[in-house]
Design a protein around this motif. Sequence first.
Motif, short mmCIF file in Angstrom:
data_model
loop_
_atom_site.label_atom_id
_atom_site.label_comp_id
_atom_site.label_asym_id
_atom_site.label_seq_id
_atom_site.Cartn_x
_atom_site.Cartn_y
_atom_site.Cartn_z
N PRO A 5 1.89 6.12 -11.73
CA PRO A 5 1.40 5.36 -12.89
C PRO A 5 0.14 4.60 -12.53
O PRO A 5 -0.12 4.34 -11.35
N PRO A 6 -0.68 4.24 -13.51
CA PRO A 6 -1.90 3.47 -13.22
C PRO A 6 -1.58 2.18 -12.48
O PRO A 6 -0.55 1.55 -12.73
N PHE A 7 -2.45 1.82 -11.57
CA PHE A 7 -2.26 0.58 -10.81
C PHE A 7 -2.64 -0.61 -11.68
O PHE A 7 -3.70 -0.62 -12.30
N ALA A 8 -1.77 -1.60 -11.72
CA ALA A 8 -2.04 -2.81 -12.51
C ALA A 8 -2.46 -3.93 -11.57
O ALA A 8 -1.65 -4.45 -10.80
N ALA A 9 -3.73 -4.28 -11.62
CA ALA A 9 -4.23 -5.35 -10.77
C ALA A 9 -3.65 -6.69 -11.21
O ALA A 9 -3.36 -6.90 -12.40
N THR A 10 -3.46 -7.59 -10.25
CA THR A 10 -3.03 -8.94 -10.57
C THR A 10 -4.09 -9.62 -11.43
O THR A 10 -5.29 -9.46 -11.19
N ALA A 11 -3.67 -10.37 -12.42
CA ALA A 11 -4.61 -11.02 -13.33
C ALA A 11 -5.44 -12.08 -12.61
O ALA A 11 -4.99 -12.68 -11.62
N LYS A 66 -6.67 -9.41 -1.79
CA LYS A 66 -5.96 -9.01 -0.57
C LYS A 66 -4.53 -8.57 -0.88
O LYS A 66 -4.05 -7.55 -0.37
N HIS A 67 -3.84 -9.34 -1.71
CA HIS A 67 -2.46 -8.99 -2.08
C HIS A 67 -2.43 -7.67 -2.85
O HIS A 67 -1.52 -6.85 -2.65
N ASP A 68 -3.42 -7.45 -3.71
CA ASP A 68 -3.48 -6.20 -4.46
C ASP A 68 -3.75 -5.02 -3.52
O ASP A 68 -3.24 -3.92 -3.73
N HIS A 69 -4.55 -5.24 -2.50
CA HIS A 69 -4.83 -4.17 -1.54
C HIS A 69 -3.55 -3.74 -0.82
O HIS A 69 -3.35 -2.54 -0.57
N VAL A 70 -2.69 -4.68 -0.49
CA VAL A 70 -1.42 -4.35 0.15
C VAL A 70 -0.60 -3.45 -0.78
O VAL A 70 0.00 -2.45 -0.34
N ARG A 71 -0.58 -3.78 -2.07
CA ARG A 71 0.16 -2.97 -3.03
C ARG A 71 -0.47 -1.59 -3.19
O ARG A 71 0.23 -0.59 -3.36
N LEU A 72 -1.78 -1.53 -3.14
CA LEU A 72 -2.47 -0.24 -3.24
C LEU A 72 -2.13 0.65 -2.05
O LEU A 72 -1.87 1.85 -2.20
N TYR A 73 -2.14 0.07 -0.86
CA TYR A 73 -1.85 0.84 0.34
C TYR A 73 -0.46 1.47 0.28
O TYR A 73 -0.23 2.56 0.83
N ALA A 74 0.46 0.77 -0.36
CA ALA A 74 1.84 1.27 -0.44
C ALA A 74 1.93 2.53 -1.29
O ALA A 74 2.92 3.27 -1.21
#
Length: 204
Positions: A5-11, A66-74
């Motif tokens: 599914p599309p990645f949802a960035a933190t607001a 930074k937190h979003d990057h961790v989620r992206l890497y997963a």
Amino acid sequence: MSTLPPFAATAFSASMAVFRRKGIHAPTDTELAAALGIAPGALAAQYPDRAALLLDSLYTDLERQKHDHVRLYARFASAVERLYALINYSIEDLVVTDTAYLTDLTQFPAAWQLVQDHLATYSTPQLHQLLNEGILQGLFRSDINIRLVTIILIQQVNIAITPGLFPAGSFQAAEIFRSIFLYYIRGLCTEQGAHLAAEHFARM
């Protein structure tokens, strides 16, 4: 095609959302206070000037990234996919950012320095690691100079976010970022890496 599914960035934080939408100078203190849900007097007490509010907002925003990057890497196992995902994340960030924000940002020395420090202490080792992993995975060419390419990539970021380098009003920051990065990264890939990246490239 990927079934993710599309990645949802933190607001964005409330204040950063206003800055990104209208620039840093344009919003009034009343508007910013309303966005933060506090009285103008409380805003003035907490942040004596616009520079202080911007610095706090920017620090929070860099931590958000930074937190979003961790989620992206997963979501991705390979270095090529992770790098393309990071680029797409930055492009989508810039799509919702008015050019006035980047123009104004350079006029606040402490905030601009925070951006440069972030690029030096976070983005540089991040890119260096991705390039190294990509070579070990057979996805990036083994003959590239990782240190040099990392420096080039960081300088490309600076080109994309520095106002005045392109004719005013002619190009959006996201378009510049896309044009600078995507073709260059594809040129670093092996045949296997290019095949893996093709789907991500086509979506950007």
